[in-house]
Design a protein around this motif. Structure first.
Motif, mmCIF file in Angstrom:
data_model
loop_
_atom_site.group_PDB
_atom_site.id
_atom_site.type_symbol
_atom_site.label_atom_id
_atom_site.label_comp_id
_atom_site.label_asym_id
_atom_site.label_seq_id
_atom_site.Cartn_x
_atom_site.Cartn_y
_atom_site.Cartn_z
ATOM 1 N N GLU A 31 0.886 -1.160 0.000
ATOM 2 C CA GLU A 31 0.000 0.000 0.000
ATOM 3 C C GLU A 31 0.925 1.212 0.000
ATOM 4 O OE1 GLU A 31 -2.845 -0.143 3.190
ATOM 5 O OE2 GLU A 31 -3.405 -2.201 2.697
ATOM 6 N N ILE A 32 0.726 2.118 -0.944
ATOM 7 C CA ILE A 32 1.625 3.258 -1.103
ATOM 8 C C ILE A 32 1.071 4.444 -0.310
ATOM 9 C CG2 ILE A 32 2.784 4.768 -2.761
ATOM 10 C CD1 ILE A 32 3.440 1.718 -3.067
ATOM 11 N N GLU A 146 12.056 -0.722 0.631
ATOM 12 C CA GLU A 146 11.392 -0.732 1.941
ATOM 13 C C GLU A 146 12.314 -0.161 3.018
ATOM 14 O OE1 GLU A 146 8.723 -3.819 4.605
ATOM 15 O OE2 GLU A 146 9.795 -4.589 2.857
ATOM 16 N N GLU A 147 13.581 -0.553 3.012
ATOM 17 C CA GLU A 147 14.558 -0.055 4.002
ATOM 18 C C GLU A 147 14.832 1.440 3.825
ATOM 19 O OE1 GLU A 147 17.963 -2.592 3.460
ATOM 20 O OE2 GLU A 147 16.798 -4.368 4.016
ATOM 21 N N GLU A 148 14.952 1.886 2.575
ATOM 22 C CA GLU A 148 15.202 3.310 2.320
ATOM 23 C C GLU A 148 14.042 4.161 2.818
ATOM 24 O OE1 GLU A 148 17.901 5.021 1.147
ATOM 25 O OE2 GLU A 148 18.960 3.116 1.267
ATOM 26 N N LEU A 149 12.827 3.714 2.579
ATOM 27 C CA LEU A 149 11.667 4.465 3.048
ATOM 28 C C LEU A 149 11.594 4.446 4.576
ATOM 29 C CD1 LEU A 149 9.118 3.406 0.316
ATOM 30 C CD2 LEU A 149 10.065 5.699 0.672
ATOM 31 N N ALA A 150 11.889 3.314 5.183
ATOM 32 C CA ALA A 150 11.894 3.231 6.651
ATOM 33 C C ALA A 150 12.946 4.167 7.251
ATOM 34 C CB ALA A 150 12.136 1.791 7.103
ATOM 35 N N LEU A 156 6.032 0.881 5.081
ATOM 36 C CA LEU A 156 5.105 0.302 4.116
ATOM 37 C C LEU A 156 4.274 -0.789 4.760
ATOM 38 C CD1 LEU A 156 7.518 0.001 1.069
ATOM 39 C CD2 LEU A 156 5.741 1.722 1.420
ATOM 40 N N LYS A 157 3.069 -0.907 4.283
ATOM 41 C CA LYS A 157 2.174 -1.972 4.717
ATOM 42 C C LYS A 157 1.917 -2.875 3.527
ATOM 43 C CE LYS A 157 -2.326 -2.478 6.861
ATOM 44 N NZ LYS A 157 -3.518 -1.772 7.312
#
Length: 163
Positions: A31-32, A146-150, A156-157
């Motif tokens: 889900e963005i 996912e890691e970069e966004l975290a 992310l879900k």
């Protein structure tokens, strides 16, 4: 925080389409959140500048010519862009990703932070499927996103059908 997640490449040339395959799977799997814009950039050009405008972070996925084994993933940052020469294109109308990023910097549109994940291709020839080595690299590319966004507190879900 405004983030761009951009995949580039040509789906008709097998591994050249790696960035697009990653982006499509990313959108299918997660889900963005509203602060993240996900773009299938296709074959890069100056139109990419519009997507970079007003972004704090750009996460880009592409391929890179390198002597490392096919499927190797490499990470580049803002400071690395100066190492790359402009790529010779097939037509005067084509613009490489590096040229677009350099122009974005020149014109003041470049995000404060750019991270590029580039895969070493195995096969760039007519075809729609990724080579086995790049198919195996795809989950690692998704984990990297996912890691970069975290790292900027965007979590992310997973979509329920992909859990």
């Amino acid at each position: 925080m405004r983030v761009l997640v951009l995949g580039v490449g040509n789906l008709l040339l097998r591994d050249e389409g790696f960035g697009i395959h990653v982006i499509r799977e990313f959108e299918r799997r997660y889900e963005i959140p509203p602060e993240v814009e996900v773009v299938d950039g296709g074959c890069p050009g100056f139109s990419l500048l519009d997507y970079l405008r007003e972004k704090d972070l750009a996460l880009l996925v592409d391929v890179v010519a390198d002597s490392a084994p096919p499927g190797t993933l490499q990470i580049f940052e803002n400071k690395d862009l100066s190492r790359f020469a402009a790529v010779k294109t097939l037509s005067p109308h084509e613009v490489s990703l590096i040229e677009a990023l350099k122009f974005a910097e020149f014109s003041g549109l470049k995000p404060a932070r750019i991270r590029i994940l580039a895969a070493v291709p195995e096969e760039i020839s007519p075809g729609l499927e990724l080579s086995p080595n790049l198919k195996r690299a795809l989950p690692r590319a998704l984990s990297w996103l996912e890691e970069e966004l975290a790292s900027v507190n965007i979590y992310l879900k997973r979509r329920k059908k992909c859990a």
